[in-house]
Write a protein that holds these residues in place. Sequence first.
Motif, PDB file in Angstrom:
ATOM      1  N   PRO A   1       0.848  -1.194   0.000  1.00  0.00           N
ATOM      2  CA  PRO A   1       0.000   0.000   0.000  1.00  0.00           C
ATOM      3  C   PRO A   1       0.884   1.245   0.000  1.00  0.00           C
ATOM      4  O   PRO A   1       1.959   1.256   0.608  1.00  0.00           O
ATOM      5  CB  PRO A   1      -0.801  -0.117   1.295  1.00  0.00           C
TER       6      PRO A   1
ATOM      7  N   LEU B   1      -1.744  -6.211   8.001  1.00  0.00           N
ATOM      8  CA  LEU B   1      -3.094  -6.217   7.449  1.00  0.00           C
ATOM      9  C   LEU B   1      -4.092  -5.639   8.445  1.00  0.00           C
ATOM     10  O   LEU B   1      -5.009  -4.909   8.065  1.00  0.00           O
ATOM     11  CB  LEU B   1      -3.488  -7.646   7.057  1.00  0.00           C
TER      12      LEU B   1
ATOM     13  N   PHE C   1      -7.034  -2.155  -2.112  1.00  0.00           N
ATOM     14  CA  PHE C   1      -5.695  -2.739  -2.090  1.00  0.00           C
ATOM     15  C   PHE C   1      -5.703  -4.140  -2.691  1.00  0.00           C
ATOM     16  O   PHE C   1      -4.874  -4.473  -3.539  1.00  0.00           O
ATOM     17  CB  PHE C   1      -5.135  -2.769  -0.661  1.00  0.00           C
TER      18      PHE C   1
ATOM     19  N   ASP D   1      -9.787   0.690   2.875  1.00  0.00           N
ATOM     20  CA  ASP D   1      -8.686   0.500   1.937  1.00  0.00           C
ATOM     21  C   ASP D   1      -8.452  -0.965   1.566  1.00  0.00           C
ATOM     22  O   ASP D   1      -7.702  -1.250   0.634  1.00  0.00           O
ATOM     23  CB  ASP D   1      -7.398   1.069   2.528  1.00  0.00           C
ATOM     24  N   VAL D   2      -9.065  -1.887   2.296  1.00  0.00           N
ATOM     25  CA  VAL D   2      -8.831  -3.314   2.065  1.00  0.00           C
ATOM     26  C   VAL D   2      -9.257  -3.718   0.652  1.00  0.00           C
ATOM     27  O   VAL D   2      -8.486  -4.334  -0.085  1.00  0.00           O
ATOM     28  CB  VAL D   2      -9.530  -4.186   3.132  1.00  0.00           C
TER      29      VAL D   2
ATOM     30  N   VAL E   1       1.461   1.279   6.465  1.00  0.00           N
ATOM     31  CA  VAL E   1       0.827   0.470   7.510  1.00  0.00           C
ATOM     32  C   VAL E   1       1.706  -0.757   7.664  1.00  0.00           C
ATOM     33  O   VAL E   1       2.286  -1.241   6.687  1.00  0.00           O
ATOM     34  CB  VAL E   1      -0.633   0.069   7.200  1.00  0.00           C
TER      35      VAL E   1
ATOM     36  N   HIS F   1       6.284  -3.089   6.759  1.00  0.00           N
ATOM     37  CA  HIS F   1       5.346  -2.381   5.892  1.00  0.00           C
ATOM     38  C   HIS F   1       4.533  -3.487   5.225  1.00  0.00           C
ATOM     39  O   HIS F   1       5.113  -4.411   4.633  1.00  0.00           O
ATOM     40  CB  HIS F   1       6.115  -1.569   4.851  1.00  0.00           C
ATOM     41  N   LEU F   2       3.214  -3.414   5.316  1.00  0.00           N
ATOM     42  CA  LEU F   2       2.368  -4.439   4.714  1.00  0.00           C
ATOM     43  C   LEU F   2       2.790  -4.697   3.281  1.00  0.00           C
ATOM     44  O   LEU F   2       3.000  -3.759   2.513  1.00  0.00           O
ATOM     45  CB  LEU F   2       0.901  -3.989   4.754  1.00  0.00           C
TER      46      LEU F   2
ATOM     47  N   ASP G   1      -3.657  -3.262  10.406  1.00  0.00           N
ATOM     48  CA  ASP G   1      -3.506  -1.806  10.441  1.00  0.00           C
ATOM     49  C   ASP G   1      -4.106  -1.112   9.218  1.00  0.00           C
ATOM     50  O   ASP G   1      -4.307   0.100   9.232  1.00  0.00           O
ATOM     51  CB  ASP G   1      -2.023  -1.426  10.523  1.00  0.00           C
ATOM     52  N   LEU G   2      -4.388  -1.865   8.171  1.00  0.00           N
ATOM     53  CA  LEU G   2      -4.941  -1.274   6.950  1.00  0.00           C
ATOM     54  C   LEU G   2      -6.392  -0.869   7.210  1.00  0.00           C
ATOM     55  O   LEU G   2      -7.197  -1.702   7.625  1.00  0.00           O
ATOM     56  CB  LEU G   2      -4.868  -2.289   5.806  1.00  0.00           C
TER      57      LEU G   2
END
Length: 136
Positions: A43, A50, A61, A57-58, A47, A95-96, A52-53
């Motif tokens: 992303p 996952l 993304f 936005d899921v 974040v 970072h995701l 934290d997203l």
Amino acid sequence: MNADLFCEIIAGERPAHVVGADAVAVSFLDVRPVFKGHVLVVPRAHVETLSDLPVADVGPFFERVQAMARAVEEGLKAGGTFVAMNNRVSQSVPHLHVHVVPRVRKDGLRGFFWPRTTYESDDEAAAYADLVAKAL
């Protein structure tokens, strides 16, 4: 924003072989690929996991992840893809990121080395299911 390797790539401060980028995500080749053509989808917003997203936005993304899986398969004439992510444990960059790895039959990848176990009883399985359901 927390500085990390992927944030630097997103900002253009670190070179990468970018294969796709828009307002939602940036995709680039993994520098240590499982197989050639292994892409990371991250992303654009920093974040770590996952969880934290933001919920809103899921979907956008994972639309990018889905499109990248299709592009890796079609572009590399792969038989399919392996799509995976780590959250904290085994996450080398905080970072995701989602791995999209091209696959072909008999490529040697066997379950990604995941050990398997069994539940001692149906009651034990039910107890685990209950703990997760309650947390949901």
